[in-house]
Write an enzyme that holds these catalytic residues in place. Structure first.
Site, PDB file in Angstrom:
ATOM      1  N   CYS A 113      41.625  39.326  52.978  1.00  0.00           N
ATOM      2  CA  CYS A 113      41.234  37.939  52.704  1.00  0.00           C
ATOM      3  C   CYS A 113      41.428  37.017  53.910  1.00  0.00           C
ATOM      4  O   CYS A 113      40.896  35.911  53.938  1.00  0.00           O
ATOM      5  CB  CYS A 113      42.004  37.391  51.511  1.00  0.00           C
ATOM      6  SG  CYS A 113      41.971  38.486  50.100  1.00  0.00           S
ATOM      7  N   HIS A 253      42.158  29.894  51.177  1.00  0.00           N
ATOM      8  CA  HIS A 253      41.600  31.079  50.531  1.00  0.00           C
ATOM      9  C   HIS A 253      41.595  30.854  49.026  1.00  0.00           C
ATOM     10  O   HIS A 253      42.541  30.313  48.461  1.00  0.00           O
ATOM     11  CB  HIS A 253      42.444  32.312  50.897  1.00  0.00           C
ATOM     12  CG  HIS A 253      42.041  33.517  50.130  1.00  0.00           C
ATOM     13  ND1 HIS A 253      40.735  33.933  50.023  1.00  0.00           N
ATOM     14  CD2 HIS A 253      42.765  34.402  49.386  1.00  0.00           C
ATOM     15  CE1 HIS A 253      40.669  35.004  49.269  1.00  0.00           C
ATOM     16  NE2 HIS A 253      41.883  35.309  48.868  1.00  0.00           N
ATOM     17  N   ASN A 283      37.527  35.176  43.494  1.00  0.00           N
ATOM     18  CA  ASN A 283      38.102  35.514  44.803  1.00  0.00           C
ATOM     19  C   ASN A 283      37.136  36.446  45.534  1.00  0.00           C
ATOM     20  O   ASN A 283      36.950  37.593  45.117  1.00  0.00           O
ATOM     21  CB  ASN A 283      39.465  36.181  44.574  1.00  0.00           C
ATOM     22  CG  ASN A 283      40.137  36.605  45.868  1.00  0.00           C
ATOM     23  OD1 ASN A 283      39.536  36.584  46.938  1.00  0.00           O
ATOM     24  ND2 ASN A 283      41.388  37.018  45.761  1.00  0.00           N
TER      25      ASN A 283
HETATM   26  N1  ACO Z   1      43.433  39.027  30.203  1.00  0.00           N
HETATM   27  C1  ACO Z   1      44.456  38.960  29.317  1.00  0.00           C
HETATM   28  N2  ACO Z   1      45.696  39.315  29.618  1.00  0.00           N
HETATM   29  C2  ACO Z   1      45.937  39.751  30.860  1.00  0.00           C
HETATM   30  C3  ACO Z   1      44.923  39.845  31.825  1.00  0.00           C
HETATM   31  C4  ACO Z   1      43.623  39.465  31.454  1.00  0.00           C
HETATM   32  N3  ACO Z   1      42.587  39.522  32.292  1.00  0.00           N
HETATM   33  N4  ACO Z   1      45.463  40.304  32.969  1.00  0.00           N
HETATM   34  C5  ACO Z   1      46.766  40.484  32.750  1.00  0.00           C
HETATM   35  N5  ACO Z   1      47.053  40.164  31.466  1.00  0.00           N
HETATM   36  C6  ACO Z   1      48.338  40.232  30.780  1.00  0.00           C
HETATM   37  C7  ACO Z   1      49.283  41.216  31.413  1.00  0.00           C
HETATM   38  O1  ACO Z   1      49.005  42.517  30.977  1.00  0.00           O
HETATM   39  C8  ACO Z   1      50.603  40.709  30.916  1.00  0.00           C
HETATM   40  O2  ACO Z   1      50.787  41.145  29.616  1.00  0.00           O
HETATM   41  P1  ACO Z   1      52.240  41.681  29.119  1.00  0.00           P
HETATM   42  O3  ACO Z   1      53.139  40.490  29.282  1.00  0.00           O
HETATM   43  O4  ACO Z   1      51.978  42.079  27.719  1.00  0.00           O
HETATM   44  O5  ACO Z   1      52.570  42.794  30.051  1.00  0.00           O
HETATM   45  C9  ACO Z   1      50.402  39.193  30.854  1.00  0.00           C
HETATM   46  O6  ACO Z   1      48.986  38.985  30.887  1.00  0.00           O
HETATM   47  C10 ACO Z   1      51.027  38.455  31.998  1.00  0.00           C
HETATM   48  O7  ACO Z   1      50.682  39.111  33.203  1.00  0.00           O
HETATM   49  P2  ACO Z   1      51.137  38.511  34.572  1.00  0.00           P
HETATM   50  O8  ACO Z   1      50.772  39.465  35.665  1.00  0.00           O
HETATM   51  O9  ACO Z   1      52.555  38.038  34.467  1.00  0.00           O
HETATM   52  O10 ACO Z   1      50.204  37.238  34.647  1.00  0.00           O
HETATM   53  P3  ACO Z   1      50.241  36.102  35.699  1.00  0.00           P
HETATM   54  O11 ACO Z   1      50.437  34.818  35.034  1.00  0.00           O
HETATM   55  O12 ACO Z   1      51.132  36.457  36.850  1.00  0.00           O
HETATM   56  O13 ACO Z   1      48.761  36.118  36.246  1.00  0.00           O
HETATM   57  C11 ACO Z   1      47.490  36.942  38.108  1.00  0.00           C
HETATM   58  C12 ACO Z   1      48.220  37.304  36.829  1.00  0.00           C
HETATM   59  C13 ACO Z   1      46.351  35.999  37.778  1.00  0.00           C
HETATM   60  C14 ACO Z   1      46.941  38.213  38.736  1.00  0.00           C
HETATM   61  C15 ACO Z   1      48.499  36.252  39.062  1.00  0.00           C
HETATM   62  O14 ACO Z   1      49.655  37.028  39.212  1.00  0.00           O
HETATM   63  C16 ACO Z   1      47.890  36.007  40.402  1.00  0.00           C
HETATM   64  O15 ACO Z   1      47.015  35.188  40.565  1.00  0.00           O
HETATM   65  N6  ACO Z   1      48.415  36.674  41.413  1.00  0.00           N
HETATM   66  C17 ACO Z   1      47.905  36.495  42.768  1.00  0.00           C
HETATM   67  C18 ACO Z   1      47.140  37.656  43.050  1.00  0.00           C
HETATM   68  C19 ACO Z   1      45.774  37.378  43.548  1.00  0.00           C
HETATM   69  O16 ACO Z   1      45.214  36.324  43.469  1.00  0.00           O
HETATM   70  N7  ACO Z   1      45.236  38.449  44.014  1.00  0.00           N
HETATM   71  C20 ACO Z   1      43.916  38.422  44.478  1.00  0.00           C
HETATM   72  C21 ACO Z   1      43.745  39.361  45.570  1.00  0.00           C
HETATM   73  S1  ACO Z   1      44.839  39.102  46.791  1.00  0.00           S
HETATM   74  C22 ACO Z   1      44.363  37.872  47.668  1.00  0.00           C
HETATM   75  O17 ACO Z   1      43.303  37.350  47.546  1.00  0.00           O
HETATM   76  C23 ACO Z   1      45.322  37.478  48.584  1.00  0.00           C
END
Ligand code: ACO
Length: 328
Positions: A113, A253, A283
């Site tokens: 990214c 980003h 993204n």
């Molecule tokens: N729909 C419904 N539930 C979901 C989904 C979905 N699409 N995805 C995950 N969940 C669930 C998980 O399974 C988990 O359930 P559980 O508690 O029963 O295990 C629950 O939601 C919470 O999951 P978390 O991972 O804690 O959710 P969080 O609030 O952290 O959000 C996310 C997840 C959006 C991925 C966040 O961590 C994030 O934005 N991280 C940054 C990563 C990123 O943006 N990466 C992109 C690529 S890297 C880059 O561009 C740099």
């Protein structure tokens, strides 16, 4: 010494829109979950016959037009991508052939990214050294081809698209005031595509094990992003002897709206000062910043405005670039 300026930008996104609602029938998710956790409403998906070079070319043609240049004026093409058309030849060479940029050297750059900012650094240095006069830097991705459409943790986050910028010696367009880059390979395991390289070449086992897709520890990436956005900006501002309140706009980003809002809150910035397009595109990895930069430039800020680009991503990598808008 020549000054590096962004003489033209362009962007292209595929026509196919994939909404959060549609994703409800793909994985166990809800429209509301995706919007509230990420800020994403919809994303673009490449058509079956579109590879990364096919998204790159229209963005590049638009950037060349806006720069008032021909493809044959370009000295180098850098395609920043983690989703090349194939392992080799490079996507940049494929783009070079399609554009007819016969005078250009061409190579790909892999900094996930942050790729576009790494590409700007190479272009700016080569221009300041007098090696090249016009460099086409493209950030382009077809992430839909490497996300696991059975994994709700990742497939809802990404989209396809391409952005391009021509970096030129002198002339009109925003001036590159400085760039700061960083990398920390020790934490690279939080965001990977494990198979398909020399470590785990493609085999029945790797395909059955779904190892050719993005594997991400979302929470670790989130914590890294929150920390590094501030650090990447402040390190560059320190180097330039500037402070946050001298920056007029930010183009971060586009990974997650919560990361952007957290940054705005910490710096007490109104959200209007921060470019956001992840609601429309998700993204797009290395394409996120150049697409946002192109859209931002369609309504240019006042002469003298300072605009900070800031990226972070797989590797782990990060980078920031400060631009100053010049009179046209
Ligand atoms: N729909 C419904 N539930 C979901 C989904 C979905 N699409 N995805 C995950 N969940 C669930 C998980 O399974 C988990 O359930 P559980 O508690 O029963 O295990 C629950 O939601 C919470 O999951 P978390 O991972 O804690 O959710 P969080 O609030 O952290 O959000 C996310 C997840 C959006 C991925 C966040 O961590 C994030 O934005 N991280 C940054 C990563 C990123 O943006 N990466 C992109 C690529 S890297 C880059 O561009 C740099």
């Amino acid at each position: 010494m020549p000054t590096a300026v962004i003489s033209g930008t362009g962007a292209y996104v595929p026509t196919r829109v994939l909404t959060n609602k549609e994703l409800e029938s793909v994985v166990d998710t809800t429209e509301e979950w995706i919007l509230s956790r990420t800020g994403i409403i919809e994303r673009r998906i490449a058509l079956p016959d579109q590879a990364t070079s096919d998204l790159s070319c229209p963005a590049a043609v638009q950037a060349l037009e806006n720069a008032g240049l021909l493809a044959t004026d370009i000295d180098a093409i850098i395609v920043c991508t983690v989703t090349p058309d194939m392992m080799f030849p490079s996507t940049a060479c494929i783009v070079q052939a399609k554009l007819g940029a016969t005078q250009a050297v061409a190579f790909d750059l892999g900094a996930a990214c942050t790729g576009f900012i790494y590409g700007l650094q190479l272009a700016a240095h080569a221009i300041e050294a007098g090696s090249w006069s016009h460099v086409l830097v493209i950030g382009a991705e077809t992430l839909s081809r490497i996300v696991d459409w059975q994994d709700r943790n990742t497939c809802v986050l990404f989209g396809d698209g391409a952005g391009a910028a021509v970096v030129s010696a002198n002339g009109r367009g925003p001036r590159i005031l400085g760039i700061h880059l960083g990398a920390d390979g020790t934490d690279g395991h939080v965001l990977t595509m494990p198979a398909g390289g020399s470590r785990l070449p493609a085999s029945l086992e790797t395909v059955n094990g779904r190892r050719h897709f993005v594997h991400m520890n979302g929470q670790e990436v989130y914590k890294f992003a929150v920390r590094i956005v501030d650090e990447a900006c402040s390190r560059l501002l320190d180097k330039l002897g500037l402070s946050y309140n001298q920056v007029d706009f930010y183009i971060p980003h586009q990974a997650n709206l919560r990361i952007i809002e957290g940054f705005a809150k910490r710096l007490k910035l109104p959200l209007e000062k921060i470019a956001v397009n992840l609601d429309k595109y998700g993204n797009m990895s290395s394409a996120s910043i150049p697409v946002a930069l192109h859209e931002f430039g369609e309504r240019p800020p006042q002469t003298g405005s300072k605009v900070m680009l800031v990226g972070f991503g797989g590797g782990l990598t990060w980078g920031s670039c400060l631009l100053e808008w010049q009179a046209n």
